[in-house]
Write an enzyme that holds these catalytic residues in place. Structure first.
Site, PDB file in Angstrom:
ATOM      1  N   GLU A   1     -16.414  65.729   0.912  1.00  0.00           N
ATOM      2  CA  GLU A   1     -14.962  65.500   1.021  1.00  0.00           C
ATOM      3  C   GLU A   1     -14.338  65.382  -0.369  1.00  0.00           C
ATOM      4  OE1 GLU A   1     -13.886  62.336   3.731  1.00  0.00           O
ATOM      5  OE2 GLU A   1     -15.594  62.736   5.055  1.00  0.00           O
TER       6      GLU A   1
ATOM      7  N   GLU B   1     -19.858  56.693   7.709  1.00  0.00           N
ATOM      8  CA  GLU B   1     -19.527  55.400   7.099  1.00  0.00           C
ATOM      9  C   GLU B   1     -20.071  54.193   7.882  1.00  0.00           C
ATOM     10  OE1 GLU B   1     -15.295  55.465   6.628  1.00  0.00           O
ATOM     11  OE2 GLU B   1     -15.326  57.197   5.287  1.00  0.00           O
TER      12      GLU B   1
END
Length: 358
Positions: free
Chosen positions: A305, A188
Site C-alpha cells: 500500500e 492488521e
C-alpha cells in the site's frame, strides 16, 4: 494536490537513485540495480525475470513492463466509484499496472448488507475490469477489524463469530477462485504498540474467536481458493520508532507461529504508508534485517500500500515534490535489494483520488 496524470505518473516510478529536475525521480538507476542484483541471485533463488519490451529503461514505457523486466509485479489500488466514472483514469491504470487491488469494494462494508446477504455488484465489476484489461487481481481484505457493517456488532457474538467469519471467507473467496492472484486474508492483527504479553490489536474477531482467528481465516481461504497466494498484511513496519521495532518483532513471531502450525500462508504485505516529514525514522539496516527474516521463512514480500503523506511538508511545490521523491528513493532502494520482494503496489494512481486527500 496536483493533477494525477502528472504527479503520480512521475513521482511513483518506483522512485530511485537519482533525482532530476523539478523533484521528479528517474527509475532508471534503481531498476537497473535491481536487474543486476537479480542476475546475480537468479541461480540461487530460482527467480524468473519476465521478458519486457522496455529494455533499456524508457520513461515512456509502462511501469508494469519496466517492473516485469526486473522480476517484479507493479500494481495500484483503485475504486469502483472512480474507475467506472473516469475512463481516462481507468485507461491509465490499465496501461501502467499489471495488478489491480480494489481499495474498498471487497471489504465487508461493501459486500455484506446483512447477516445472510451478499452484494457482489461492485466487486464483480472490479473483477471483470481486471479480466478485460488482462490485469492480475488482488483481494483486499477478507478479515479486518474495521470497515464492518453495523449489523456485525448487533448480530455477531462469541456463539456465532467463527461461523460468520468462515462463511464470509468461503463465500467470497470461492466466488473469485481461479481469478485471484492473491488475497489479503487478515489485515492488521498486531497492535500499534504490541507487548510480549499482548501483541494483538483490539478486534471483534479476537473477542469472538480468540487469537486463533488468524490461522482459522487462512485455512478457510485456502480451502475456498487453493491456487491464490495468501498474504498477511500489516501497517507500521517501515519506521523504527520504538513501537515500529516492537511491531516487527511481534509480526515475525506471528509468522513463525503460523508456519510452525502448518498454516497455508505464502507472503507478507508491508503496507508502507510513508510519512514525508518522518523519513529520518526509517533505518535501512533494520529494514534489511526484517526483510531477510521474512525471506528466511520462505515467504514472499509485497509492498502492498505504498504512498507518501505530504501534509507536514513545505508548501512550495517543487520542494515538496523533491522530498516526496526522496522518500520513495530512500525506501525502495533498500526494499528492492531483497530478492523475496515480488510485488510493489501503490495505494492509488491519482493524487485526486487518494485516502490522503479526504
Amino acid at each position: 494536490m496536483h493533477d494525477w496524470a502528472i504527479t503520480r505518473r512521475q513521482l511513483l516510478r518506483f522512485s530511485t537513485a537519482s533525482i532530476v529536475t523539478a523533484g521528479v525521480t528517474s527509475c532508471r538507476s534503481l531498476l537497473a540495480t535491481r536487474s543486476e542484483a537479480s542476475d546475480q541471485s537468479d541461480e540461487n533463488n530460482n527467480r524468473v525475470i519476465l521478458p519486457s519490451t522496455c529494455v533499456p529503461l524508457n520513461s515512456e514505457c509502462p511501469l508494469k513492463d519496466q517492473a516485469a523486466s526486473r522480476g517484479l509485479i507493479y500494481g495500484a489500488a483503485g475504486k469502483y466509484k472512480t474507475l467506472s466514472a473516469d475512463l481516462d483514469l481507468a485507461n491509465v491504470l490499465a496501461q501502467e499496472c499489471a495488478l489491480l487491488v480494489p481499495e474498498n469494494d471487497f471489504k465487508w462494508q461493501a459486500l455484506r448488507p446483512g447477516l445472510n446477504q451478499f452484494d457482489f455488484s461492485r466487486s464483480d465489476w472490479m473483477a471483470d475490469f481486471a479480466m478485460e484489461r488482462e490485469m492480475l487481481l488482488r483481494g483486499h481484505t477478507l478479515v479486518w477489524y474495521k470497515s464492518l457493517p453495523r449489523w456485525v456488532e448487533e448480530q455477531v457474538s462469541v456463539e456465532n463469530g467463527e461461523a460468520v467469519m468462515v462463511d464470509h471467507i468461503r463465500t467470497v473467496a470461492h466466488r473469485y477462485a481461479g481469478r485471484m492472484h492473491s488475497w489479503d486474508v487478515v489485515n492488521e492483527a498486531i497492535a500499534p504498540e504490541p507487548t510480549v504479553e499482548n501483541p494483538w490489536r483490539p478486534s471483534p474477531w479476537l473477542d469472538w474467536i480468540g487469537p486463533d482467528y488468524v490461522a482459522k481465516a487462512f485455512h478457510a481461504a485456502h480451502e475456498a481458493d487453493p491456487e491464490a497466494l495468501l498474504i498477511y498484511n500489516e501497517n507500521g513496519l517501515w519506521w523504527d520508532a520504538p513501537e515500529g521495532e516492537a511491531k516487527k518483532v511481534a509480526v515475525l513471531r506471528l509468522l513463525e507461529n503460523l508456519k510452525t502450525q502448518g498454516v497455508p500462508i505464502h507472503g507478507v504485505g508491508i503496507q508502507s504508508h510513508l510519512r514525508g516529514h518522518l523519513m529520518e525514522q526509517f533505518q535501512p539496516e533494520k529494514m534489511r534485517q526484517f526483510l531477510q527474516h521474512v525471506a528466511d521463512l520462505d515467504l514472499e514480500i509485497f509492498i502492498s500500500e505504498l504512498d507518501v503523506r505530504d501534509t507536514e511538508l513545505p508548501d512550495d511545490i517543487e520542494e515538496r515534490d523533491r522530498l516526496i521523491a526522496g522518500a520513495y528513493q530512500d525506501y525502495l532502494s533498500v526494499i528492492l535489494e531483497q530478492p523475496a520482494v515480488s510485488t510493489i503496489v501503490t495505494w492509488g494512481l491519482s493524487d485526486r483520488d487518494t485516502w490522503h486527500s479526504k
